[in-house]
Write a protein that holds these residues in place. Structure first.
Motif, PDB file in Angstrom:
ATOM      1  N   LEU A 134       0.851  -1.186   0.000  1.00 21.45           N
ATOM      2  CA  LEU A 134       0.000   0.000   0.000  1.00 21.45           C
ATOM      3  C   LEU A 134       0.885   1.233   0.000  1.00 21.45           C
ATOM      4  O   LEU A 134       1.768   1.369   0.849  1.00 21.45           O
ATOM      5  N   ASP A 135       0.660   2.107  -0.964  1.00 20.43           N
ATOM      6  CA  ASP A 135       1.339   3.399  -1.021  1.00 20.43           C
ATOM      7  C   ASP A 135       0.391   4.427  -0.415  1.00 20.43           C
ATOM      8  O   ASP A 135      -0.596   4.827  -1.041  1.00 20.43           O
ATOM      9  N   THR A 136       0.672   4.857   0.827  1.00 22.46           N
ATOM     10  CA  THR A 136      -0.261   5.732   1.527  1.00 22.46           C
ATOM     11  C   THR A 136      -0.232   7.156   1.001  1.00 22.46           C
ATOM     12  O   THR A 136      -1.153   7.927   1.272  1.00 22.46           O
ATOM     13  N   ARG A 137       0.832   7.527   0.256  1.00 19.68           N
ATOM     14  CA  ARG A 137       0.858   8.858  -0.336  1.00 19.68           C
ATOM     15  C   ARG A 137      -0.051   8.922  -1.555  1.00 19.68           C
ATOM     16  O   ARG A 137      -0.811   9.865  -1.739  1.00 19.68           O
ATOM     17  N   GLN A 138       0.043   7.891  -2.400  1.00 17.42           N
ATOM     18  CA  GLN A 138      -0.727   7.888  -3.641  1.00 17.42           C
ATOM     19  C   GLN A 138      -2.087   7.218  -3.493  1.00 17.42           C
ATOM     20  O   GLN A 138      -2.878   7.220  -4.428  1.00 17.42           O
ATOM     21  N   GLN A 139      -2.350   6.631  -2.305  1.00 16.60           N
ATOM     22  CA  GLN A 139      -3.609   5.913  -2.058  1.00 16.60           C
ATOM     23  C   GLN A 139      -3.783   4.794  -3.080  1.00 16.60           C
ATOM     24  O   GLN A 139      -4.848   4.614  -3.670  1.00 16.60           O
ATOM     25  N   GLU A 140      -2.724   4.017  -3.277  1.00 15.88           N
ATOM     26  CA  GLU A 140      -2.741   2.942  -4.260  1.00 15.88           C
ATOM     27  C   GLU A 140      -2.282   1.638  -3.627  1.00 15.88           C
ATOM     28  O   GLU A 140      -1.513   1.634  -2.661  1.00 15.88           O
ATOM     29  N   ALA A 141      -2.751   0.521  -4.199  1.00 19.61           N
ATOM     30  CA  ALA A 141      -2.362  -0.797  -3.710  1.00 19.61           C
ATOM     31  C   ALA A 141      -1.923  -1.659  -4.880  1.00 19.61           C
ATOM     32  O   ALA A 141      -2.470  -1.544  -5.986  1.00 19.61           O
ATOM     33  N   THR A 142      -0.929  -2.511  -4.622  1.00 23.50           N
ATOM     34  CA  THR A 142      -0.478  -3.470  -5.631  1.00 23.50           C
ATOM     35  C   THR A 142      -0.378  -4.847  -4.991  1.00 23.50           C
ATOM     36  O   THR A 142      -0.135  -4.979  -3.785  1.00 23.50           O
ATOM     37  N   LEU A 143      -0.573  -5.871  -5.803  1.00 26.18           N
ATOM     38  CA  LEU A 143      -0.435  -7.258  -5.366  1.00 26.18           C
ATOM     39  C   LEU A 143       0.495  -7.951  -6.349  1.00 26.18           C
ATOM     40  O   LEU A 143       0.202  -7.993  -7.549  1.00 26.18           O
ATOM     41  N   ASP A 144       1.627  -8.443  -5.843  1.00 24.99           N
ATOM     42  CA  ASP A 144       2.663  -9.018  -6.707  1.00 24.99           C
ATOM     43  C   ASP A 144       3.074  -8.034  -7.797  1.00 24.99           C
ATOM     44  O   ASP A 144       3.347  -8.423  -8.943  1.00 24.99           O
ATOM     45  N   GLY A 145       3.075  -6.760  -7.460  1.00 23.02           N
ATOM     46  CA  GLY A 145       3.495  -5.729  -8.397  1.00 23.02           C
ATOM     47  C   GLY A 145       2.427  -5.239  -9.347  1.00 23.02           C
ATOM     48  O   GLY A 145       2.635  -4.258 -10.062  1.00 23.02           O
ATOM     49  N   ALA A 146       1.259  -5.894  -9.356  1.00 27.30           N
ATOM     50  CA  ALA A 146       0.170  -5.495 -10.254  1.00 27.30           C
ATOM     51  C   ALA A 146      -0.807  -4.602  -9.503  1.00 27.30           C
ATOM     52  O   ALA A 146      -1.164  -4.886  -8.352  1.00 27.30           O
ATOM     53  N   PRO A 147      -1.277  -3.511 -10.131  1.00 27.80           N
ATOM     54  CA  PRO A 147      -2.210  -2.604  -9.454  1.00 27.80           C
ATOM     55  C   PRO A 147      -3.518  -3.303  -9.075  1.00 27.80           C
ATOM     56  O   PRO A 147      -4.027  -4.143  -9.821  1.00 27.80           O
ATOM     57  N   LEU A 148      -4.029  -2.959  -7.908  1.00 27.24           N
ATOM     58  CA  LEU A 148      -5.345  -3.426  -7.469  1.00 27.24           C
ATOM     59  C   LEU A 148      -6.355  -2.302  -7.676  1.00 27.24           C
ATOM     60  O   LEU A 148      -6.130  -1.175  -7.218  1.00 27.24           O
ATOM     61  N   ALA A 149      -7.446  -2.607  -8.336  1.00 30.89           N
ATOM     62  CA  ALA A 149      -8.501  -1.618  -8.543  1.00 30.89           C
ATOM     63  C   ALA A 149      -9.412  -1.618  -7.320  1.00 30.89           C
ATOM     64  O   ALA A 149     -10.198  -2.548  -7.118  1.00 30.89           O
ATOM     65  N   LEU A 150      -9.274  -0.582  -6.497  1.00 33.92           N
ATOM     66  CA  LEU A 150     -10.048  -0.492  -5.261  1.00 33.92           C
ATOM     67  C   LEU A 150     -10.832   0.805  -5.235  1.00 33.92           C
ATOM     68  O   LEU A 150     -10.333   1.848  -5.658  1.00 33.92           O
ATOM     69  N   SER A 151     -12.053   0.734  -4.722  1.00 34.90           N
ATOM     70  CA  SER A 151     -12.792   1.964  -4.454  1.00 34.90           C
ATOM     71  C   SER A 151     -12.140   2.655  -3.263  1.00 34.90           C
ATOM     72  O   SER A 151     -11.319   2.065  -2.541  1.00 34.90           O
ATOM     73  N   ARG A 152     -12.502   3.927  -3.036  1.00 32.10           N
ATOM     74  CA  ARG A 152     -11.906   4.668  -1.918  1.00 32.10           C
ATOM     75  C   ARG A 152     -12.167   3.960  -0.596  1.00 32.10           C
ATOM     76  O   ARG A 152     -11.260   3.827   0.242  1.00 32.10           O
ATOM     77  N   ARG A 153     -13.375   3.487  -0.381  1.00 30.26           N
ATOM     78  CA  ARG A 153     -13.698   2.859   0.900  1.00 30.26           C
ATOM     79  C   ARG A 153     -13.107   1.461   1.003  1.00 30.26           C
ATOM     80  O   ARG A 153     -12.740   1.028   2.100  1.00 30.26           O
ATOM     81  N   GLU A 154     -12.983   0.750  -0.093  1.00 31.44           N
ATOM     82  CA  GLU A 154     -12.281  -0.525  -0.048  1.00 31.44           C
ATOM     83  C   GLU A 154     -10.829  -0.305   0.373  1.00 31.44           C
ATOM     84  O   GLU A 154     -10.294  -1.048   1.199  1.00 31.44           O
ATOM     85  N   TYR A 155     -10.210   0.720  -0.205  1.00 31.70           N
ATOM     86  CA  TYR A 155      -8.825   1.038   0.158  1.00 31.70           C
ATOM     87  C   TYR A 155      -8.732   1.371   1.643  1.00 31.70           C
ATOM     88  O   TYR A 155      -7.807   0.913   2.343  1.00 31.70           O
ATOM     89  N   MET A 156      -9.665   2.153   2.161  1.00 36.22           N
ATOM     90  CA  MET A 156      -9.618   2.564   3.565  1.00 36.22           C
ATOM     91  C   MET A 156      -9.796   1.374   4.504  1.00 36.22           C
ATOM     92  O   MET A 156      -9.143   1.285   5.551  1.00 36.22           O
ATOM     93  N   VAL A 157     -10.691   0.439   4.156  1.00 36.53           N
ATOM     94  CA  VAL A 157     -10.862  -0.776   4.967  1.00 36.53           C
ATOM     95  C   VAL A 157      -9.578  -1.593   4.953  1.00 36.53           C
ATOM     96  O   VAL A 157      -9.087  -2.040   6.003  1.00 36.53           O
ATOM     97  N   LEU A 158      -9.014  -1.787   3.758  1.00 34.45           N
ATOM     98  CA  LEU A 158      -7.790  -2.573   3.639  1.00 34.45           C
ATOM     99  C   LEU A 158      -6.650  -1.909   4.412  1.00 34.45           C
ATOM    100  O   LEU A 158      -5.879  -2.582   5.111  1.00 34.45           O
TER     101      LEU A 158
END
Length: 219
Positions: A134-158
């Motif tokens: 999780l990149d908390t500056r960019q509000q982005e998540a990756t899994l095995d280097g691949a971007p995860l498409a998350l809604s804002r609230r999904e990201y916040m829960v994760l």
């Protein structure tokens, strides 16, 4: 991350609220010092963004109240009082940071990220659990280097779960991270977000403790 915004100028309050929500913060706002104090005592936020020129109570009195009744809350003063003496006075009386008006949106967000890290919720800008990053500056998540498409609230829960690996997060605790006061919350909102996350994450990444809450186990 829950923020209490005490600001009586509606234009500034509207702009700050929008910017913070877009950056994943949960924002509750009040326009007076007495309401700010009541909120601090009833449900202390993680961060208080405090205007000193409130209509019913001097902001310095609110700051002193916060230090007595919500000592874990980080306080960012946001004010037009830009003299060196005013800044020194605010910092000496317990403020954790001081930003003068007018201010740049990006600077405000950067200062809040510093306070967030100071609270211990994110020791660095990157949170890693196994193959998840999780990149908390960019509000982005990756899994095995691949971007995860998350809604804002999904990201916040994760983010709430991986910040507290090995610790149980109740539904109420997760709701408090996602929703502000007065927002209507569906009874199954957290369950829906967890369901969507599980479809995007490895099997067993998020565990349910029936009747208690959710947890990301330690790798």
């Amino acid at each position: 991350m829950r923020i209490l915004l005490a600001e009586d100028d509606p234009l500034i309050a509207d702009g700050v609220t929008v910017a913070l929500k877009q950056s994943g913060f949960v924002v509750n706002r009040v326009a007076g010092g007495r309401l700010a104090c009541a909120s601090l005592q009833a449900e202390p936020p993680d961060i208080l963004v405090l205007d000193l020129g409130l209509p019913d109570m001097d902001g310095m009195d609110v700051l002193r109240f916060a230090k007595r009744h919500a000592p874990q809350t980080q306080v960012l003063i946001l004010t037009a009082r830009d003299s060196v003496d005013a800044k020194v006075h605010g910092l000496d009386h317990g403020a954790d940071d001081y930003l003068t008006k007018p201010f740049a949106r990006d600077e405000l967000l950067a200062r809040l990220r510093v306070l967030e890290r100071r609270l211990g919720n994110a020791a660095t800008a990157t949170i890693a659990v196994g193959a998840l990053r999780l990149d908390t500056r960019q509000q982005e998540a990756t899994l095995d280097g691949a971007p995860l498409a998350l809604s804002r609230r999904e990201y916040m829960v994760l983010k709430a779960l991986v910040e507290n690996v090995g610790a149980i997060q109740t539904r109420e605790a997760l709701e408090s991270r996602l929703y502000g006061w007065g927002e209507e919350v569906a009874s199954n909102a957290i369950e829906v977000h967890i369901h969507h996350l599980r479809r995007k994450l490895p099997a067993g990444f998020i565990k349910t403790l029936r009747g208690i809450g959710y947890m990301v186990p330690r790798p």
